[in-house]
Design a protein around this motif. Structure first.
Motif, short mmCIF file in Angstrom:
data_model
loop_
_atom_site.label_atom_id
_atom_site.label_comp_id
_atom_site.label_asym_id
_atom_site.label_seq_id
_atom_site.Cartn_x
_atom_site.Cartn_y
_atom_site.Cartn_z
N ALA A 241 0.82 -1.20 0.00
CA ALA A 241 0.00 0.00 0.00
C ALA A 241 0.86 1.26 0.00
CB ALA A 241 -0.92 0.01 1.22
N LYS A 242 0.27 2.32 -0.53
CA LYS A 242 0.84 3.66 -0.47
C LYS A 242 -0.21 4.54 0.21
CE LYS A 242 2.99 3.56 -5.07
NZ LYS A 242 3.14 4.37 -6.29
N SER A 243 0.24 5.58 0.87
CA SER A 243 -0.69 6.52 1.48
C SER A 243 -0.28 7.95 1.12
CB SER A 243 -0.70 6.37 3.00
OG SER A 243 -1.51 7.38 3.59
N ALA A 244 -1.27 8.78 0.84
CA ALA A 244 -1.05 10.20 0.57
C ALA A 244 -1.22 11.02 1.84
CB ALA A 244 -2.01 10.67 -0.51
N LEU A 245 -1.33 10.37 2.97
CA LEU A 245 -1.55 11.03 4.25
C LEU A 245 -0.56 12.17 4.52
CD1 LEU A 245 -3.16 10.98 6.95
CD2 LEU A 245 -1.42 9.40 7.80
N VAL B 83 9.93 25.37 3.39
CA VAL B 83 9.44 24.00 3.20
C VAL B 83 9.64 23.12 4.45
CG1 VAL B 83 11.52 22.93 2.24
CG2 VAL B 83 9.27 22.19 1.45
N ARG B 84 10.48 23.58 5.37
CA ARG B 84 10.77 22.78 6.57
C ARG B 84 9.47 22.45 7.30
NH1 ARG B 84 15.48 21.96 9.55
NH2 ARG B 84 15.08 21.23 11.65
N GLY B 85 9.26 21.16 7.54
CA GLY B 85 8.05 20.71 8.21
C GLY B 85 6.84 20.61 7.30
N LYS B 86 7.02 20.97 6.02
CA LYS B 86 5.91 20.94 5.06
C LYS B 86 6.31 20.22 3.77
CE LYS B 86 4.47 25.38 6.76
NZ LYS B 86 5.19 26.62 6.74
N THR B 87 7.27 19.33 3.86
CA THR B 87 7.71 18.63 2.66
C THR B 87 6.65 17.62 2.22
OG1 THR B 87 8.84 16.93 3.96
CG2 THR B 87 10.17 18.80 3.17
N ASP B 88 6.64 17.39 0.91
CA ASP B 88 5.82 16.32 0.36
C ASP B 88 6.51 15.02 0.74
OD1 ASP B 88 3.85 15.07 -1.14
OD2 ASP B 88 4.95 15.29 -3.03
N GLN B 89 5.77 14.13 1.39
CA GLN B 89 6.35 12.87 1.84
C GLN B 89 5.54 11.70 1.31
OE1 GLN B 89 6.89 12.81 6.12
NE2 GLN B 89 7.40 14.99 6.14
N PHE B 90 6.24 10.60 1.05
CA PHE B 90 5.54 9.38 0.69
C PHE B 90 5.57 8.44 1.88
CE2 PHE B 90 9.87 9.00 -1.04
CZ PHE B 90 10.33 7.84 -0.41
N LEU B 91 4.57 7.58 1.92
CA LEU B 91 4.43 6.59 2.98
C LEU B 91 4.11 5.27 2.29
CD1 LEU B 91 4.24 6.08 6.04
CD2 LEU B 91 1.86 6.80 5.93
N LEU B 92 5.03 4.31 2.46
CA LEU B 92 4.93 3.02 1.76
C LEU B 92 4.89 1.88 2.76
CD1 LEU B 92 7.76 3.70 -0.85
CD2 LEU B 92 5.29 4.01 -1.19
N LYS B 93 4.05 0.91 2.46
CA LYS B 93 3.96 -0.29 3.30
C LYS B 93 4.27 -1.51 2.43
CE LYS B 93 0.03 -2.34 5.21
NZ LYS B 93 -1.11 -2.31 6.12
#
Length: 192
Positions: free
Chosen positions: A153-157, A174-184
């Motif tokens: 799974a991927k999440s856009a959370l 951008v510090r603390g507001k980066t676009d991040q991916f979350l992968l399972k």
């Protein structure tokens, strides 16, 4: 935590726990019957202090050649560190390659490997891991799957569409507001 499937009583390795934000969150979620193993090349005083008051948290320094836990675990978790694993080499291999193999070996069959990191632009060159402290999500998926895992799974959370992926993650805007991916990822059942 819900995305990762964290439940009380689980056994979890947290790779490179940094200042211990997720150490505290995971420790509380696992409860007194769970075990959290924060592992990294160094363990911060904050993580050491947390462990003094929470018997389920067992931090230790781990070298690149082993995660050093006494039992198979349910989850291996890393937050905002995978790009750093790409920057270190041990012999001919990157620390990311070694870490992926170690995560696979440390997990019970059917166990989960969670990778969260700062997103680079799609197709970004490999050097963004050092210049911008980001990584292309597709390269992480390829590398982790090469170690035997299956992307579940991927999440856009943790996505932040306003981040244009061109700034260092430590820059003010951008510090603390980066676009991040979350992968399972999941270790296939029947694999030891």
């Amino acid at each position: 935590l819900a995305f990762a499937g964290i439940k009380p009583g689980m056994k979890v390795i947290e790779l490179a726990p940094g200042g211990g934000y997720y150490t505290r969150v995971l420790s509380l979620a696992l409860g007194q019957n769970g075990t959290l193993y924060p592992r990294g090349s160094r363990i911060s005083p904050a993580v050491e202090e947390w462990a003094k008051g929470h018997a389920n948290t067992r931090p230790a320094v781990s070298s690149a050649d082993g995660l050093a836990v006494p039992e198979a675990v349910d989850v291996v978790w890393t937050t905002l560190n995978y790009h750093d694993f790409k920057n270190a080499r041990v012999g001919e291999r990157t620390l990311a390659e070694i870490t992926n193999a170690q995560a696979f070996a440390a997990l019970k069959p059917g166990g989960v490997y969670v990778v969260n990191d700062h997103a680079a632009a799609v197709g970004a060159p490999a050097d963004v891991t050092t210049t911008l402290h980001r990584i292309d999500e597709a390269s992480v998926i390829r590398e982790v799957e090469a170690a035997g895992f299956k992307l579940e799974a991927k999440s856009a959370l943790l996505s932040h569409p306003a981040d244009d992926h061109t700034q260092k993650v430590f820059e003010g805007a951008v510090r603390g507001k980066t676009d991040q991916f979350l992968l399972k990822f999941r270790k296939p059942r029947g694999k030891s």
